[in-house]
Design an enzyme around this catalytic site. Structure first.
Site, PDB file in Angstrom:
ATOM      1  N   CYS B  87       0.840  -1.207   0.000  1.00 16.31           N
ATOM      2  CA  CYS B  87       0.000   0.000   0.000  1.00 16.31           C
ATOM      3  C   CYS B  87       0.877   1.260   0.000  1.00 16.31           C
ATOM      4  O   CYS B  87       1.522   1.548  -0.990  1.00 16.31           O
ATOM      5  CB  CYS B  87      -0.967  -0.037   1.184  1.00 16.31           C
ATOM      6  SG  CYS B  87      -2.341   1.128   0.994  1.00 16.31           S
ATOM      7  N   HIS B 195      -3.602  -5.486   1.051  1.00 16.96           N
ATOM      8  CA  HIS B 195      -2.938  -5.707   2.338  1.00 16.96           C
ATOM      9  C   HIS B 195      -2.935  -7.192   2.709  1.00 16.96           C
ATOM     10  O   HIS B 195      -3.883  -7.662   3.352  1.00 16.96           O
ATOM     11  CB  HIS B 195      -3.689  -4.950   3.438  1.00 16.96           C
ATOM     12  CG  HIS B 195      -3.447  -3.477   3.422  1.00 16.96           C
ATOM     13  ND1 HIS B 195      -2.452  -2.890   4.157  1.00 16.96           N
ATOM     14  CD2 HIS B 195      -4.076  -2.482   2.770  1.00 16.96           C
ATOM     15  CE1 HIS B 195      -2.473  -1.574   3.962  1.00 16.96           C
ATOM     16  NE2 HIS B 195      -3.447  -1.302   3.116  1.00 16.96           N
ATOM     17  N   GLU B 197      -1.285  -8.623   5.022  1.00 18.62           N
ATOM     18  CA  GLU B 197      -1.209  -8.809   6.485  1.00 18.62           C
ATOM     19  C   GLU B 197      -2.581  -8.733   7.143  1.00 18.62           C
ATOM     20  O   GLU B 197      -2.741  -9.111   8.295  1.00 18.62           O
ATOM     21  CB  GLU B 197      -0.239  -7.780   7.090  1.00 18.62           C
ATOM     22  CG  GLU B 197      -0.794  -6.374   7.289  1.00 18.62           C
ATOM     23  CD  GLU B 197      -0.850  -5.539   5.997  1.00 18.62           C
ATOM     24  OE1 GLU B 197      -0.554  -6.074   4.908  1.00 18.62           O
ATOM     25  OE2 GLU B 197      -1.200  -4.335   6.097  1.00 18.62           O
TER      26      GLU B 197
END
Lengths: 108, 221
Positions: B87, B195, B197
């Protein structure tokens, strides 16, 4: 890598200029999206302009505007420094074009 | 070398702890590294997490690229060290010139925060090496400036070199070629807007993000 060193060079350049007491200049840098790069912000503003009744307006381009105050030996070297800053930091060459305008002596 | 990952933190970074947690889940050790640090010699991989480095002033990533740590990131990335920008980290990598192109405001002028289906278009990169080619995974996106932009020539070069790593199935932001993530020509530097994660626990809707960190792990050990 080169950019980090360049910033250090700018910082030194600036302090040197002050100690030798050069002339003061003021410059305006205008940054606009390149032709062909979509400008959703400009389009949204155009929609608002037209909905306010200004149907004669056909395009709005959004951009950024920076005013820099600096010390330099003469107008040429002031323009060189400002152009370099605009190239390296103020604009992204993939998306944007810049123009240095209104470089004026700021000595009263 | 210690098998350790540097998770770079700028003022305004806000996904660093999620990244550390995800790395731990796949068995990777990591440390938070402040942006003022000048050396990354102790690490075998680098992750630049999402957030708003330096407040996103000027342009996302534009100020971050002058932080001390960037010179070390550029040196290590050019030596072949696996480097992943997520990002805002992707935006930092393009501003630093480690990845081509730029990320512009979303075409719909809206901040988008939702899960997207993403095709793994290349498995030649450090973020996709252990994934099945063309597998469709689901990852959340969370951005305002995710509209990947590059000249037509640049885009063709990406295709020729197999540098398009991730593509949206349903282009949410106007990116050329529905690009969600790319690599450099060598494949060791990857930037991606989604993302991974945030997709590491079934409770949160998807564990597909672990595939990215497992790929990274395969390139370290």
């Amino acid at each position: 890598m080169g950019d980090c060193r360049l910033m250090v060079a700018f910082a030194r350049h600036g302090s040197m200029n002050r100690s030798i007491s050069k002339l003061k200049y003021e410059a305006v840098v205008e940054v606009l999206l390149k032709e062909g790069v979509s400008d959703p912000e400009g389009v949204a503003i155009l929609d608002a302009v037209v909905s306010l009744g200004y149907g004669s307006v056909t395009k709005v381009a959004s951009g950024k505007f920076f005013r820099l105050m600096l010390h330099a030996e003469d107008e040429h070297s002031a323009a060189d420094v400002v152009t370099e800053i605009a190239e390296r930091l103020l604009s992204n060459p993939v998306l944007e074009d810049f123009r240095v305008r209104d470089l004026i002596s700021a000595n009263s | 070398m210690s098998g350790k990952v540097a998770v770079v933190v700028f003022p305004g970074t806000n996904c660093e702890h999620d990244v550390v947690r995800a790395l731990t889940l796949v068995g990777l050790r990591s440390e938070l590294v402040w942006h003022g640090q000048g050396s990354l010699d102790d690490y075998d991989a680098i992750v630049i997490p999402g957030g708003f480095a330096h407040g996103d002033y000027l342009r996302p990533g534009a100020i971050a690229r002058f932080s001390n740590v960037m010179a070390a990131i550029i040196d290590r990335a050019n030596e072949g060290t696996p480097t992943l920008g997520i990002c805002n980290g992707f935006q930092v990598l393009t501003e630093a010139g480690l990845l081509p192109g730029a990320l512009q405001k979303n075409s719909g002028l809206k901040f988008i925060c939702r899960a997207e289906k993403i095709e793994v278009a290349s498995v030649a990169s450090i973020a996709s090496s252990t994934i099945v080619p063309n597998q469709v995974i689901e990852l959340p996106i969370n951005h305002f400036e995710g509209n990947y932009t590059i000249s037509q020539d640049g885009y063709e070069k990406l295709l020729e070199n197999d540098q398009v790593v991730f593509r949206y199935l349903d282009n949410p932001n106007g990116s050329i070629g529905s690009i969600a993530g790319i690599s450099n020509a060598a494949g060791n530097v990857v930037g991606m807007m989604p993302h991974p994660e945030r997709a590491t626990d079934a409770l949160l809707g998807s564990t597909d993000g672990l595939l990215i960190f497992e790929s990274l792990k395969a390139k370290i050990s």
